[in-house]
Write an enzyme that holds these catalytic residues in place. Structure first.
Site, PDB file in Angstrom:
ATOM      1  N   ASP A  60       0.802  -1.099  -0.035  1.00 40.41           N
ATOM      2  CA  ASP A  60       0.112  -0.133  -0.201  1.00 40.41           C
ATOM      3  C   ASP A  60       0.944   1.012   0.032  1.00 40.41           C
ATOM      4  O   ASP A  60       1.639   1.514   0.941  1.00 40.41           O
ATOM      5  CB  ASP A  60      -0.900  -0.005   1.339  1.00 40.41           C
ATOM      6  N   TYR A  88       3.369   9.639  -0.594  1.00 39.79           N
ATOM      7  CA  TYR A  88       4.380   9.070   0.355  1.00 39.79           C
ATOM      8  C   TYR A  88       6.066   9.244  -0.279  1.00 39.79           C
ATOM      9  O   TYR A  88       6.867   9.034   0.137  1.00 39.79           O
ATOM     10  CB  TYR A  88       4.166   7.545   0.677  1.00 39.79           C
ATOM     11  N   LYS A 138      -2.521   5.832  -4.538  1.00 34.04           N
ATOM     12  CA  LYS A 138      -3.620   7.061  -4.205  1.00 34.04           C
ATOM     13  C   LYS A 138      -3.225   8.139  -5.010  1.00 34.04           C
ATOM     14  O   LYS A 138      -2.008   8.670  -5.159  1.00 34.04           O
ATOM     15  CB  LYS A 138      -3.634   7.156  -2.679  1.00 34.04           C
ATOM     16  N   HIS A 190      -7.165   9.884  -2.395  1.00 28.84           N
ATOM     17  CA  HIS A 190      -6.545   9.562  -0.755  1.00 28.84           C
ATOM     18  C   HIS A 190      -7.444  10.420  -0.047  1.00 28.84           C
ATOM     19  O   HIS A 190      -7.597   9.873   1.052  1.00 28.84           O
ATOM     20  CB  HIS A 190      -5.175  10.454  -1.100  1.00 28.84           C
TER      21      HIS A 190
HETATM   22  P1  NDP Z   1       0.768   1.368  11.904  1.00 30.93           P
HETATM   23  O1  NDP Z   1      -0.598   1.596  12.854  1.00 30.93           O
HETATM   24  O2  NDP Z   1       0.945   0.609  10.910  1.00 30.93           O
HETATM   25  O3  NDP Z   1       1.902   1.586  12.750  1.00 30.93           O
HETATM   26  C1  NDP Z   1       3.380   1.742  12.365  1.00 30.93           C
HETATM   27  C2  NDP Z   1       4.210   1.927  13.480  1.00 30.93           C
HETATM   28  O4  NDP Z   1       4.201   1.000  14.353  1.00 30.93           O
HETATM   29  C3  NDP Z   1       5.632   2.241  13.242  1.00 30.93           C
HETATM   30  O5  NDP Z   1       5.935   3.354  14.089  1.00 30.93           O
HETATM   31  C4  NDP Z   1       6.149   0.902  13.564  1.00 30.93           C
HETATM   32  O6  NDP Z   1       7.599   0.990  13.980  1.00 30.93           O
HETATM   33  C5  NDP Z   1       5.371   0.421  14.789  1.00 30.93           C
HETATM   34  N1  NDP Z   1       5.054  -1.032  14.527  1.00 30.93           N
HETATM   35  C6  NDP Z   1       4.845  -1.664  13.653  1.00 30.93           C
HETATM   36  N2  NDP Z   1       4.679  -3.190  14.004  1.00 30.93           N
HETATM   37  C7  NDP Z   1       5.084  -3.093  15.385  1.00 30.93           C
HETATM   38  C8  NDP Z   1       5.012  -4.253  16.134  1.00 30.93           C
HETATM   39  N3  NDP Z   1       4.961  -5.416  15.613  1.00 30.93           N
HETATM   40  N4  NDP Z   1       5.466  -3.984  17.346  1.00 30.93           N
HETATM   41  C9  NDP Z   1       5.748  -2.667  17.847  1.00 30.93           C
HETATM   42  N5  NDP Z   1       5.538  -1.550  17.050  1.00 30.93           N
HETATM   43  C10 NDP Z   1       5.319  -1.814  15.865  1.00 30.93           C
HETATM   44  O7  NDP Z   1       0.556   2.881  11.114  1.00 30.93           O
HETATM   45  P2  NDP Z   1       0.597   3.540   9.811  1.00 30.93           P
HETATM   46  O8  NDP Z   1       0.215   5.213  10.126  1.00 30.93           O
HETATM   47  O9  NDP Z   1       2.046   3.499   9.006  1.00 30.93           O
HETATM   48  O10 NDP Z   1      -0.316   2.648   9.009  1.00 30.93           O
HETATM   49  C11 NDP Z   1      -0.094   1.784   8.060  1.00 30.93           C
HETATM   50  C12 NDP Z   1      -0.530   2.121   6.729  1.00 30.93           C
HETATM   51  O11 NDP Z   1      -1.582   2.631   6.379  1.00 30.93           O
HETATM   52  C13 NDP Z   1       0.459   3.121   6.229  1.00 30.93           C
HETATM   53  O12 NDP Z   1       1.926   2.550   5.883  1.00 30.93           O
HETATM   54  C14 NDP Z   1      -0.158   3.421   4.678  1.00 30.93           C
HETATM   55  O13 NDP Z   1       0.117   2.553   3.844  1.00 30.93           O
HETATM   56  C15 NDP Z   1      -1.652   3.467   5.519  1.00 30.93           C
HETATM   57  N6  NDP Z   1      -2.147   4.926   5.873  1.00 30.93           N
HETATM   58  C16 NDP Z   1      -3.270   5.140   5.050  1.00 30.93           C
HETATM   59  C17 NDP Z   1      -3.614   6.491   5.300  1.00 30.93           C
HETATM   60  C18 NDP Z   1      -4.446   7.025   4.397  1.00 30.93           C
HETATM   61  O14 NDP Z   1      -5.038   8.443   4.703  1.00 30.93           O
HETATM   62  N7  NDP Z   1      -5.169   6.499   3.386  1.00 30.93           N
HETATM   63  C19 NDP Z   1      -3.077   7.471   6.281  1.00 30.93           C
HETATM   64  C20 NDP Z   1      -2.153   6.835   7.106  1.00 30.93           C
HETATM   65  C21 NDP Z   1      -1.740   5.477   6.811  1.00 30.93           C
HETATM   66  P3  NDP Z   1       9.001   0.708  13.034  1.00 30.93           P
HETATM   67  O15 NDP Z   1       8.599   0.936  11.742  1.00 30.93           O
HETATM   68  O16 NDP Z   1       9.928   1.501  13.573  1.00 30.93           O
HETATM   69  O17 NDP Z   1       9.129  -0.946  13.392  1.00 30.93           O
END
Ligand code: NDP
Length: 283
Positions: free
Chosen positions: A47, A52, A77, A110
């Site tokens: 995704d 991004y 998006k 988006h």
């Molecule tokens: P997430 O809820 O996926 O959380 C990501 C965070 O959690 C990072 O800081 C990561 O740290 C940490 N993390 C991931 N896995 C673990 C784990 N197993 N244990 C502990 N910490 C963990 O947040 P996102 O906002 O990135 O959402 C996911 C996806 O959703 C985005 O990447 C994007 O593709 C989509 N999105 C879409 C939006 C929209 O407007 N359409 C807006 C926001 C997101 P680290 O990387 O340091 O491991």
């Protein structure tokens, strides 16, 4: 119980893997490595978004993994600021060029940006309908659409979005939007599924994780998939990329599901912008 990612059927006859890998806030220079790791682990759904800034690196990672284009489901998006149909057509071409592909599996608006463009996201949607008709977008959908936005598309457009990608996690269950999606055969995709880590030290989630012998992230992601939603957690940490993939070899019972659902804080649980007023357009 084998850890197999199920396919979800979309209203246009296509299917999408229920678990993907999100690349929001991964720097372009780190993207190929993170996506490469995810593909190695077994993720087959990525995704991304024009916003991004890492579409090119996503495409590069898929090619260097030696996978056929058809083996990986790719979503991107339309960036804010490109809602006028001519701009949307150009932006869509830029997405395909950056990914170096001649089609995308799923293309989304988006954000609805209801306070811009005189509130017109319908002509934008009709541009996406064109991309689907000409075969360059296999499926089309929306993101951050609230119920009135979806109702307007239903009244004024031809194609029902295949998905609606919205913020959802235990602190923002987003039930009203999910109910509309369900009733209209739109699949809900949950963004920030672990609330960017903020739900992982919740005592209820920690307690359930201890009971089932899994991590809080796995339990939270499992709650989403048992609700029927699509998730694509983001991580640049190799161990977490693997951990988040292993959510199909255990189940949560009804009591655990209900306990997690009861954490919903409604609007107070929202971490990202409210789509009714969000009007950010890149400068
Ligand atoms: P997430 O809820 O996926 O959380 C990501 C965070 O959690 C990072 O800081 C990561 O740290 C940490 N993390 C991931 N896995 C673990 C784990 N197993 N244990 C502990 N910490 C963990 O947040 P996102 O906002 O990135 O959402 C996911 C996806 O959703 C985005 O990447 C994007 O593709 C989509 N999105 C879409 C939006 C929209 O407007 N359409 C807006 C926001 C997101 P680290 O990387 O340091 O491991």
């Amino acid at each position: 119980m084998a850890n197999t990612v199920p396919d979800i059927s979309l209203n246009d006859g296509n299917t999408i893997p229920q678990l993907g890998f999100g690349v929001f806030q991964i720097e372009p220079e780190d993207t190929a490595e993170a996506v490469g790791r995810a593909l190695e682990v077994g993720y087959r759904h990525i995704d991304t978004a024009e916003m991004y800034g890492n579409e090119a690196e996503v495409g590069e990672a898929i090619r260097s993994a030696g996978l056929d284009r058809a083996e990986v489901f790719v979503t991107s998006k339309l960036n804010n600021g490109f809602h006028r149909p001519d701009d949307a057509r150009k932006a869509f071409e830029s997405t395909l060029a950056a990914l170096r592909t001649d089609y995308i599996d799923l293309f989304l608006i988006h954000w609805p940006l209801p306070t811009r463009y005189d509130g017109d996201f319908v002509s934008t949607w009709k541009a996406l309908e064109e991309f689907q008709r000409d075969g360059r977008a296999r499926s089309i959908g929306v993101s951050n659409f609230q119920v009135p936005h979806l109702a307007r598309l239903a009244a004024e457009a031809d194609v029902v979005p295949a998905v609606n990608q919205v913020e959802a996690h235990p602190y923002l269950a987003n039930e009203e939007v999910r109910a509309y999606d369900r009733e209209h055969n739109i699949v809900t995709e949950a963004w920030s599924p672990i609330a960017q880590g903020k739900v992982l030290d919740d005592p209820t989630i920690v307690d359930i994780a201890e009971q089932v012998g899994r991590t809080p992230a796995q339990v939270t992601l499992r709650w989403h998939v048992q609700r029927g939603d699509i998730v694509f957690p983001k991580s640049t940490t190799p161990k977490r990329i693997e951990e988040n993939f292993r959510i199909f070899d255990f189940t949560l019972d009804d009591a655990a599901m209900d306990r997690i659902s009861s954490l919903d804080r409604g609007e107070a649980g929202r971490r990202g912008p409210n789509p009714d007023v969000f009007d950010y357009v890149p400068g």
